[in-house]
Design a protein around this motif. Structure first.
Motif, PDB file in Angstrom:
ATOM      1  N   ARG A 201       0.827  -1.213   0.000  1.00  0.00           N
ATOM      2  CA  ARG A 201       0.000   0.000   0.000  1.00  0.00           C
ATOM      3  C   ARG A 201       0.859   1.259   0.000  1.00  0.00           C
ATOM      4  NH1 ARG A 201      -4.528  -1.473   4.573  1.00  0.00           N
ATOM      5  NH2 ARG A 201      -6.273  -1.860   3.172  1.00  0.00           N
ATOM      6  N   SER A 205       0.809   4.097  -2.835  1.00  0.00           N
ATOM      7  CA  SER A 205       0.474   5.470  -2.459  1.00  0.00           C
ATOM      8  C   SER A 205       1.563   6.450  -2.880  1.00  0.00           C
ATOM      9  CB  SER A 205       0.252   5.556  -0.948  1.00  0.00           C
ATOM     10  OG  SER A 205       0.004   6.880  -0.538  1.00  0.00           O
ATOM     11  N   ARG A 210      -2.988   7.016  -4.395  1.00  0.00           N
ATOM     12  CA  ARG A 210      -4.306   6.373  -4.373  1.00  0.00           C
ATOM     13  C   ARG A 210      -4.235   5.100  -3.547  1.00  0.00           C
ATOM     14  NH1 ARG A 210      -6.098   4.903  -9.998  1.00  0.00           N
ATOM     15  NH2 ARG A 210      -3.965   5.282 -10.669  1.00  0.00           N
ATOM     16  N   GLU A 211      -5.416   4.649  -3.127  1.00  0.00           N
ATOM     17  CA  GLU A 211      -5.501   3.389  -2.402  1.00  0.00           C
ATOM     18  C   GLU A 211      -6.192   2.372  -3.292  1.00  0.00           C
ATOM     19  OE1 GLU A 211      -7.118   1.521   1.830  1.00  0.00           O
ATOM     20  OE2 GLU A 211      -7.355   3.656   1.391  1.00  0.00           O
ATOM     21  N   HIS A 214      -7.811  -2.578  -0.441  1.00  0.00           N
ATOM     22  CA  HIS A 214      -8.687  -2.163   0.654  1.00  0.00           C
ATOM     23  C   HIS A 214      -8.848  -3.291   1.673  1.00  0.00           C
ATOM     24  CE1 HIS A 214     -10.093   1.356  -1.728  1.00  0.00           C
ATOM     25  NE2 HIS A 214      -9.818   0.541  -2.727  1.00  0.00           N
ATOM     26  N   SER A 215      -8.891  -2.927   2.943  1.00  0.00           N
ATOM     27  CA  SER A 215      -9.186  -3.876   4.003  1.00  0.00           C
ATOM     28  C   SER A 215     -10.688  -4.046   4.136  1.00  0.00           C
ATOM     29  CB  SER A 215      -8.622  -3.381   5.348  1.00  0.00           C
ATOM     30  OG  SER A 215      -7.225  -3.221   5.286  1.00  0.00           O
ATOM     31  N   VAL A 216     -11.113  -5.269   4.319  1.00  0.00           N
ATOM     32  CA  VAL A 216     -12.511  -5.565   4.592  1.00  0.00           C
ATOM     33  C   VAL A 216     -12.565  -6.136   6.001  1.00  0.00           C
ATOM     34  CG1 VAL A 216     -14.558  -6.855   3.889  1.00  0.00           C
ATOM     35  CG2 VAL A 216     -12.950  -6.016   2.155  1.00  0.00           C
ATOM     36  N   TYR A 221      -8.734  -8.775   2.346  1.00  0.00           N
ATOM     37  CA  TYR A 221      -8.348  -7.680   1.469  1.00  0.00           C
ATOM     38  C   TYR A 221      -8.947  -7.855   0.073  1.00  0.00           C
ATOM     39  CZ  TYR A 221      -4.782  -6.823   5.046  1.00  0.00           C
ATOM     40  OH  TYR A 221      -4.138  -6.570   6.230  1.00  0.00           O
ATOM     41  N   ASP A 224      -9.463  -2.744  -5.608  1.00  0.00           N
ATOM     42  CA  ASP A 224     -10.518  -1.915  -6.200  1.00  0.00           C
ATOM     43  C   ASP A 224      -9.864  -0.650  -6.705  1.00  0.00           C
ATOM     44  OD1 ASP A 224     -12.724  -0.462  -6.958  1.00  0.00           O
ATOM     45  OD2 ASP A 224     -13.902  -0.980  -5.190  1.00  0.00           O
TER      46      ASP A 224
END
Length: 226
Positions: A201, A205, A210-211, A214-216, A221, A224
């Motif tokens: 990440r 970045s 940008r990201e 993503h963590s859920v 992960y 997106d």
């Protein structure tokens, strides 16, 4: 199988033993016994994989790993007597792809070498030049670019990104990521995956602000790029 393996080990007897077992498995190998010459040798010879002892005279393995990662993504397996998880994560943070603790069976080392190389080959077979939005992946070179900016990824970080980007929106649990990236599942914990994601990440970045990963919560992960 003709991959050239570099063995960096201060114990000549142990290096010879590992070299003999690798030869029986079809690998060519070269041994270095001090830290000072490793980086120059890697620059000149471009080995297929490095077995790197952590404690070396002249220059320690973590420093060598850090310097190699400034110009090469060659797979690195750390070999050490330090078994604490902090040391293990430090090595992986610096770009090591796996970790073997002493004392070990030479057969285990050969198995780890095969597993790391097999991982690379299997992920390469997913396709060449894959794209997802502004992300471009070149598995032949283990290169990832965002908006044409090259990301300085380790081999494991590349594999992780390629796996997530292959199915945008799909949530991968840490266990699934471990199973796909580390088939043998040895010396690999959820914290190791979290460590790789954190580094990945940060590099994304820095390249594009940008990201993309993503963590859920309580799940894992996903990739997106929307």
């Amino acid at each position: 199988m003709t991959e050239h393996i570099l063995i960096v080990e201060d114990s000549r007897e142990l290096a010879k033993l590992v070299s003999d077992y690798l030869a029986q498995a079809g690998f060519r190998s070269h041994c270095l016994h001090t830290g000072e010459t490793v980086v120059a040798w890697v620059r000149e010879h471009n080995p297929r994989l490095i077995l790197l002892d952590l404690m070396l005279p002249g220059c320690d393995g973590l420093t060598i790993c850090r310097e190699i990662r400034t110009f090469s993504q060659v797979p690195i397996i750390m070999v050490t007597a330090r078994i604490e998880e902090l040391d293990r994560l430090t090595g992986l943070e610096l770009g090591a792809d796996d970790y073997v603790c002493k004392p070990f069976s030479p057969r285990e080392v050969v198995a780890r070498v095969k597993a790391v190389l097999r991982r690379s080959e299997e992920l390469n077979n997913h396709g060449t030049g894959a794209k997802s939005g502004s992300l471009q992946l070149d598995p032949a070179k283990y290169e990832a670019r965002i908006d044409s900016i090259l990301l300085p990824l380790t081999v494991v970080e590349y594999h992780l990104l390629a796996l997530l980007a292959a199915e945008p929106g799909r949530v991968f649990s840490r266990g699934q990521l471990i199973e796909r990236i580390y088939p043998d599942q040895r010396t690999v914990s959820d914290r190791t995956i979290d460590s790789h994601v954190k580094k990945l990440r940060k590099k994304i970045s820095e390249a594009c602000d940008r990201e993309l990963i993503h963590s859920v919560y309580s799940a894992g992960y996903k990739f997106d790029d929307r």
